[in-house]
Scaffold this motif. Structure first.
Motif, PDB file in Angstrom:
ATOM      1  N   VAL A   1     -11.260  18.796   3.884  1.00  8.71           N
ATOM      2  CA  VAL A   1     -11.075  19.846   4.875  1.00  8.71           C
ATOM      3  C   VAL A   1     -10.006  20.861   4.475  1.00  8.71           C
ATOM      4  CG1 VAL A   1     -10.493  20.303   7.301  1.00  8.71           C
ATOM      5  CG2 VAL A   1     -11.867  18.304   6.706  1.00  8.71           C
ATOM      6  N   GLU A   2      -8.854  20.372   4.001  1.00 11.03           N
ATOM      7  CA  GLU A   2      -7.739  21.256   3.654  1.00 11.03           C
ATOM      8  C   GLU A   2      -7.734  21.540   2.155  1.00 11.03           C
ATOM      9  OE1 GLU A   2      -3.877  20.301   5.417  1.00 11.03           O
ATOM     10  OE2 GLU A   2      -4.917  18.838   6.673  1.00 11.03           O
ATOM     11  N   PRO A   3      -7.847  22.811   1.749  1.00  7.57           N
ATOM     12  CA  PRO A   3      -7.981  23.142   0.327  1.00  7.57           C
ATOM     13  C   PRO A   3      -6.768  22.845  -0.551  1.00  7.57           C
ATOM     14  CG  PRO A   3      -8.069  25.130   1.683  1.00  7.57           C
ATOM     15  CD  PRO A   3      -7.970  23.968   2.607  1.00  7.57           C
ATOM     16  N   GLY A   4      -5.577  22.735   0.007  1.00  2.18           N
ATOM     17  CA  GLY A   4      -4.398  22.449  -0.803  1.00  2.18           C
ATOM     18  C   GLY A   4      -3.915  21.016  -0.691  1.00  2.18           C
ATOM     19  N   ARG A   5      -4.680  20.186   0.016  1.00  2.00           N
ATOM     20  CA  ARG A   5      -4.246  18.810   0.282  1.00  2.00           C
ATOM     21  C   ARG A   5      -4.894  17.830  -0.687  1.00  2.00           C
ATOM     22  NH1 ARG A   5      -4.390  15.639   6.094  1.00  2.00           N
ATOM     23  NH2 ARG A   5      -4.543  13.553   5.211  1.00  2.00           N
ATOM     24  N   ILE A   6      -4.088  16.875  -1.128  1.00  2.00           N
ATOM     25  CA  ILE A   6      -4.544  15.787  -2.006  1.00  2.00           C
ATOM     26  C   ILE A   6      -4.181  14.476  -1.323  1.00  2.00           C
ATOM     27  CG2 ILE A   6      -4.176  14.643  -4.225  1.00  2.00           C
ATOM     28  CD1 ILE A   6      -3.579  17.476  -5.366  1.00  2.00           C
TER      29      ILE A   6
ATOM     30  N   ILE B   1       0.861  -1.180   0.000  1.00  2.00           N
ATOM     31  CA  ILE B   1       0.000   0.000   0.000  1.00  2.00           C
ATOM     32  C   ILE B   1       0.897   1.228   0.000  1.00  2.00           C
ATOM     33  CG2 ILE B   1      -1.644   1.385   1.333  1.00  2.00           C
ATOM     34  CD1 ILE B   1      -2.924  -1.230   2.254  1.00  2.00           C
ATOM     35  N   VAL B   2       0.608   2.146  -0.908  1.00  2.00           N
ATOM     36  CA  VAL B   2       1.268   3.441  -0.959  1.00  2.00           C
ATOM     37  C   VAL B   2       0.193   4.452  -0.580  1.00  2.00           C
ATOM     38  CG1 VAL B   2       2.423   5.133  -2.418  1.00  2.00           C
ATOM     39  CG2 VAL B   2       2.843   2.686  -2.783  1.00  2.00           C
ATOM     40  N   ALA B   3       0.437   5.217   0.487  1.00  2.00           N
ATOM     41  CA  ALA B   3      -0.578   6.157   0.955  1.00  2.00           C
ATOM     42  C   ALA B   3       0.077   7.383   1.547  1.00  2.00           C
ATOM     43  CB  ALA B   3      -1.466   5.485   1.995  1.00  2.00           C
ATOM     44  N   GLY B   4      -0.630   8.495   1.426  1.00  2.00           N
ATOM     45  CA  GLY B   4      -0.130   9.720   2.026  1.00  2.00           C
ATOM     46  C   GLY B   4      -0.826  10.940   1.475  1.00  2.00           C
TER      47      GLY B   4
ATOM     48  N   CYS C   1      -2.348  -3.933 -10.035  1.00  2.00           N
ATOM     49  CA  CYS C   1      -2.992  -2.835  -9.324  1.00  2.00           C
ATOM     50  C   CYS C   1      -4.341  -3.306  -8.790  1.00  2.00           C
ATOM     51  CB  CYS C   1      -3.199  -1.627 -10.229  1.00  2.00           C
ATOM     52  SG  CYS C   1      -3.960  -0.227  -9.366  1.00  2.00           S
ATOM     53  N   VAL C   2      -4.512  -3.210  -7.481  1.00  2.00           N
ATOM     54  CA  VAL C   2      -5.762  -3.585  -6.829  1.00  2.00           C
ATOM     55  C   VAL C   2      -6.651  -2.352  -6.687  1.00  2.00           C
ATOM     56  CG1 VAL C   2      -6.770  -4.594  -4.750  1.00  2.00           C
ATOM     57  CG2 VAL C   2      -4.595  -5.461  -5.627  1.00  2.00           C
ATOM     58  N   ASP C   3      -6.045  -1.197  -6.401  1.00  2.00           N
ATOM     59  CA  ASP C   3      -6.783   0.056  -6.273  1.00  2.00           C
ATOM     60  C   ASP C   3      -5.816   1.216  -6.426  1.00  2.00           C
ATOM     61  OD1 ASP C   3      -8.888   1.801  -5.901  1.00  2.00           O
ATOM     62  OD2 ASP C   3      -9.086   1.447  -3.756  1.00  2.00           O
ATOM     63  N   PHE C   4      -6.336   2.343  -6.893  1.00  2.00           N
ATOM     64  CA  PHE C   4      -5.506   3.530  -7.106  1.00  2.00           C
ATOM     65  C   PHE C   4      -6.429   4.736  -7.049  1.00  2.00           C
ATOM     66  CE2 PHE C   4      -2.878   6.655  -9.138  1.00  2.00           C
ATOM     67  CZ  PHE C   4      -1.574   6.197  -9.079  1.00  2.00           C
ATOM     68  N   ALA C   5      -6.174   5.665  -6.130  1.00  2.00           N
ATOM     69  CA  ALA C   5      -7.023   6.848  -5.999  1.00  2.00           C
ATOM     70  C   ALA C   5      -6.194   8.070  -5.642  1.00  2.00           C
ATOM     71  CB  ALA C   5      -8.081   6.625  -4.928  1.00  2.00           C
ATOM     72  N   VAL C   6      -6.536   9.186  -6.247  1.00  2.00           N
ATOM     73  CA  VAL C   6      -5.949  10.482  -5.951  1.00  2.00           C
ATOM     74  C   VAL C   6      -7.142  11.419  -5.797  1.00  2.00           C
ATOM     75  CG1 VAL C   6      -4.420  12.311  -6.797  1.00  2.00           C
ATOM     76  CG2 VAL C   6      -3.942   9.931  -7.389  1.00  2.00           C
TER      77      VAL C   6
ATOM     78  N   LEU D   1      -5.509  17.752  -9.993  1.00  2.00           N
ATOM     79  CA  LEU D   1      -6.281  16.507  -9.994  1.00  2.00           C
ATOM     80  C   LEU D   1      -6.712  16.128 -11.408  1.00  2.00           C
ATOM     81  CD1 LEU D   1      -8.357  17.064  -6.757  1.00  2.00           C
ATOM     82  CD2 LEU D   1      -6.573  15.341  -7.119  1.00  2.00           C
ATOM     83  N   ALA D   2      -7.107  17.107 -12.207  1.00  2.00           N
ATOM     84  CA  ALA D   2      -7.490  16.820 -13.601  1.00  2.00           C
ATOM     85  C   ALA D   2      -6.308  16.240 -14.370  1.00  2.00           C
ATOM     86  CB  ALA D   2      -8.008  18.093 -14.270  1.00  2.00           C
ATOM     87  N   SER D   3      -5.095  16.687 -14.043  1.00  2.00           N
ATOM     88  CA  SER D   3      -3.911  16.167 -14.744  1.00  2.00           C
ATOM     89  C   SER D   3      -3.586  14.731 -14.339  1.00  2.00           C
ATOM     90  CB  SER D   3      -2.698  17.074 -14.496  1.00  2.00           C
ATOM     91  OG  SER D   3      -2.164  16.873 -13.193  1.00  2.00           O
ATOM     92  N   CYS D   4      -4.233  14.237 -13.271  1.00  2.00           N
ATOM     93  CA  CYS D   4      -3.982  12.878 -12.777  1.00  2.00           C
ATOM     94  C   CYS D   4      -4.953  11.836 -13.335  1.00  2.00           C
ATOM     95  CB  CYS D   4      -4.075  12.857 -11.250  1.00  2.00           C
ATOM     96  SG  CYS D   4      -2.803  13.819 -10.425  1.00  2.00           S
ATOM     97  N   VAL D   5      -5.996  12.255 -14.015  1.00  2.00           N
ATOM     98  CA  VAL D   5      -7.047  11.331 -14.453  1.00  2.00           C
ATOM     99  C   VAL D   5      -6.487  10.193 -15.297  1.00  2.00           C
ATOM    100  CG1 VAL D   5      -9.140  11.123 -15.870  1.00  2.00           C
ATOM    101  CG2 VAL D   5      -8.904  13.010 -14.241  1.00  2.00           C
TER     102      VAL D   5
END
Length: 94
Positions: free
Chosen positions: A45-50, A3-6, A35-40, A19-23
């Protein structure tokens, strides 16, 4: 299981564009072997956080997909990051 998370931090005014550039990368990852799952996604809550979440069957499959990493444009937009790789030895129901 890997799992890669952060979190990534970008200029709040640029988050939607980032985010649009990540689609396409998300689509490619989800169809990649192992790949089992992948989400960005935008943090609620935080406007600059992904938030980043990836689940892979093996290191080899993760690295084969990852290649050279994010595009130069994406890397430049990231103001900060805290992302870790976790090795999972077992999975249980909650």
């Amino acid at each position: 299981m890997i799992i890669v998370a952060g979190t990534l931090y970008v200029d709040p005014a640029e988050r939607d564009a980032y985010l649009a550039s990540c689609v396409e990368a998300v689509r490619a990852a989800r169809s990649a072997p192992g790949c089992v799952d992948f989400a960005v996604s935008a943090d609620l809550v935080e406007p600059g956080r992904i938030n980043v979440y990836e689940r892979w069957e093996s290191d080899e499959q993760l690295l084969a997909f990852r290649g050279s990493g994010p595009s130069e444009e994406q890397a430049t937009a990231i103001r900060g990051a805290e992302v870790h790789r976790f090795r999972i030895s077992g999975v249980e129901a909650p």
